[in-house]
Design a protein around this motif. Structure first.
Motif, PDB file in Angstrom:
ATOM      1  N   GLU A   8       0.492   5.896  -0.669  1.00 25.20           N
ATOM      2  CA  GLU A   8      -0.441   7.017  -0.739  1.00 25.20           C
ATOM      3  C   GLU A   8      -1.207   6.979  -2.063  1.00 25.20           C
ATOM      4  O   GLU A   8      -2.413   7.250  -2.106  1.00 25.20           O
ATOM      5  CB  GLU A   8       0.327   8.346  -0.618  1.00 25.20           C
ATOM      6  CG  GLU A   8      -0.567   9.574  -0.665  1.00 25.20           C
ATOM      7  CD  GLU A   8       0.217  10.872  -0.587  1.00 25.20           C
ATOM      8  OE1 GLU A   8      -0.390  11.939  -0.785  1.00 25.20           O
ATOM      9  OE2 GLU A   8       1.440  10.819  -0.334  1.00 25.20           O
ATOM     10  N   PRO A  54       0.835  -1.205   0.000  1.00 28.60           N
ATOM     11  CA  PRO A  54       0.000   0.000   0.000  1.00 28.60           C
ATOM     12  C   PRO A  54       0.870   1.255   0.000  1.00 28.60           C
ATOM     13  O   PRO A  54       1.937   1.291   0.627  1.00 28.60           O
ATOM     14  CB  PRO A  54      -0.793  -0.108   1.310  1.00 28.60           C
ATOM     15  CG  PRO A  54      -0.621  -1.522   1.772  1.00 28.60           C
ATOM     16  CD  PRO A  54       0.697  -1.988   1.231  1.00 28.60           C
ATOM     17  N   SER A 104      -3.920   4.321  -2.078  1.00 24.96           N
ATOM     18  CA  SER A 104      -5.047   4.784  -1.251  1.00 24.96           C
ATOM     19  C   SER A 104      -5.923   5.755  -2.033  1.00 24.96           C
ATOM     20  O   SER A 104      -7.159   5.695  -1.965  1.00 24.96           O
ATOM     21  CB  SER A 104      -4.526   5.453   0.026  1.00 24.96           C
ATOM     22  OG  SER A 104      -3.817   4.535   0.825  1.00 24.96           O
ATOM     23  N   GLN A 105      -5.281   6.648  -2.796  1.00 25.47           N
ATOM     24  CA  GLN A 105      -6.039   7.591  -3.618  1.00 25.47           C
ATOM     25  C   GLN A 105      -6.854   6.849  -4.680  1.00 25.47           C
ATOM     26  O   GLN A 105      -8.025   7.147  -4.909  1.00 25.47           O
ATOM     27  CB  GLN A 105      -5.088   8.583  -4.283  1.00 25.47           C
ATOM     28  CG  GLN A 105      -4.432   9.566  -3.334  1.00 25.47           C
ATOM     29  CD  GLN A 105      -3.368  10.410  -4.021  1.00 25.47           C
ATOM     30  OE1 GLN A 105      -3.055  10.198  -5.191  1.00 25.47           O
ATOM     31  NE2 GLN A 105      -2.813  11.359  -3.302  1.00 25.47           N
TER      32      GLN A 105
END
Length: 459
Positions: free
Chosen positions: A38, A36, A41-42
């Motif tokens: 950033e 994972p 996640s977006q």
């Protein structure tokens, strides 16, 4: 086009743009990545279903029908990947990301930016110009997150123009069908793929043969490669040299700013371009972007000038990360430079922006093969700094090569002070060095440690 798309290597920056494109087309979109981030996640928040388990069993049920699902993978994923192997064994259409980009260039007018370095910046500049021009717009697939939009994908549903960063790694750009092709540089790289400089240059020559008849090629002056364009393709050059057909002239340097004019092939002068990221290399980059946009026949000079003034650049392309709020305060700039010529240009730009200041460069080499192939050139560039802090090598997709490490470069550097550290020690070490101007460089994960350094400096 199938109704669903599944991306193996979904967290890559180039893959992310295609995932967003598929979402914009109403396709159900999912994928796998190793860890994972950033970005993942977006993507998940935008509607991409991402799993971090590489087993075939982890592939969601809705993507397990070969009649419905297109599978897209990145060359960074090994052929032994269990999920990828399952798709191949069960009759799915499995394509590289470059194939999907190629299909997009065949159904639109593609403006494709290629080159050893500069392609992310020039493509994002052109995308920003077209996107900012009323009634024109573009779709754009970029190799970095453009800070103006906090995205590497721009969508203009009604535009005929598609801006693409054309990647030479694994010969990916050979799947494209450009209307306008731009080549920024052909300094040898990826010799683990190409083997020799001659093969690397031939790869770019082949790329030029893919330009659609009636299209255009824009090349930086002085490139070694010989284009092989189809009949009906017009070739232009750009740069600051006197013989460049798109040329930067009347260059002025003021405090923290670079201003110049651009002369077009017919002699017309476009006045007062001042890129929002005022580094020396962005003079050439701006000219390349303006040339490509001018060749669309739809560029408005005032809109282009305003767009370049507001241009913030991609993340990690000469990005100002921190400036101490006092006269003569410390500065941290982060740059993706991972090739010797990129690194040299970044260091020289720092020298011009901050004359007379002590320059510390923290460099994290990327790939064992690139370190092996270009160690003397890296050392020569780094020797332009006052101090070099070498970070342990970032291997990415590669296994170790005996005798090759960050020390391979360090031992060849000729500058007053140099040392080698692990990335975990970066923040505390740099704080103790009491730097004035810091440039962090490389394509690895060193930027992840910059926030820790900034917190230490603030406290």
């Amino acid at each position: 086009m199938k109704q669903k798309a599944y991306f193996v290597g979904a967290g890559g920056i180039g893959m992310a743009a295609l995932e967003r494109y598929c979402l914009s087309r109403g396709m159900e979109t999912g994928g796998y990545d190793r860890t994972p981030t950033e970005l993942t996640s977006q993507l998940a928040a935008e509607g991409v279903e991402i799993t971090f388990d590489d087993s075939a069993e982890a592939i969601p049920a809705r993507f397990r029908n070969p009649e419905e699902t297109l599978v897209v993978y990145t060359p960074a994923v090994p052929e032994s990947h269990p999920g990828l192997r399952w798709f191949r064994e069960n009759g799915f259409e499995v394509v590289k990301r470059s194939r999907l980009l190629g299909d997009i260039t065949r159904t639109s007018r593609g403006i494709c930016f290629a080159g050893t370095h500069g392609k992310t910046t020039t493509s994002s500049m052109a995308a920003h110009i077209l996107h900012s021009t009323p009634g024109v717009g573009c779709n754009a697939f970029l190799g970095g997150v453009l800070r103006n939009y906090d995205s590497n994908f721009l969508l203009s549903a009604d535009s005929e123009w598609t801006v693409i960063e054309a990647d030479e790694f694994d010969r990916s750009f050979h799947t494209l069908s450009p209307w306008i092709a731009v080549i920024t540089a052909t300094d040898p790289d990826h010799l683990d793929i190409y083997g020799t400089e001659e093969a690397y240059l031939e790869s770019f020559a082949h790329f030029t043969s893919l330009i659609r008849p009636g299209g255009f090629l824009v090349m930086h002056t002085g490139l070694k490669m010989q284009p092989r364009v189809p009949e009906g393709v017009t070739v232009y050059t750009y740069g600051t040299d006197a013989d460049a057909q798109f040329r930067a002239v009347n260059i002025r340097h003021t405090e923290g700013k670079v201003v110049f004019d651009i002369q077009l092939p017919d002699g017309t002068i476009l006045h007062d371009f001042a890129p929002g990221v005022p580094v020396e290399v962005n003079i050439d980059n701006t000219v390349a972007a303006v040339a490509a946009c001018w060749l669309t026949g739809q560029m408005d000079p005032d809109a282009a000038r305003d767009a370049m003034a507001s241009y913030m650049g991609p993340k990690r392309r000469f990005e100002l990360r921190w400036r101490e709020d006092r006269p003569g305060g410390r500065v941290i700039v982060d740059d993706y430079a991972h090739h010797p010529e990129e690194l040299r240009a970044s260091i020289q730009s720092m020298r011009k922006l901050y004359p007379g200041r002590r320059l510390t460069v923290a460099f994290q080499p990327h790939l064992y093969t690139r370190t092996r192939d270009f160690a003397p050139e890296f050392a020569e560039a780094l020797s332009l700094a006052d101090e070099v802090v070498m970070i342990s090598l970032y291997p990415a997709r590669e296994l170790p090569i005996p005798g090759i490490s960050s020390r391979t470069i360090l031992d060849l550097i000729n500058c007053p002070e140099k040392l080698l550290i692990d990335k975990e020690d970066f923040a505390k070490t740099i704080k103790k060095r009491n730097f004035e101007i810091l440039l962090t460089a490389g394509a690895g994960d060193l930027p992840d440690y910059i926030p820790e350094l900034i917190d230490l400096l603030k406290t």
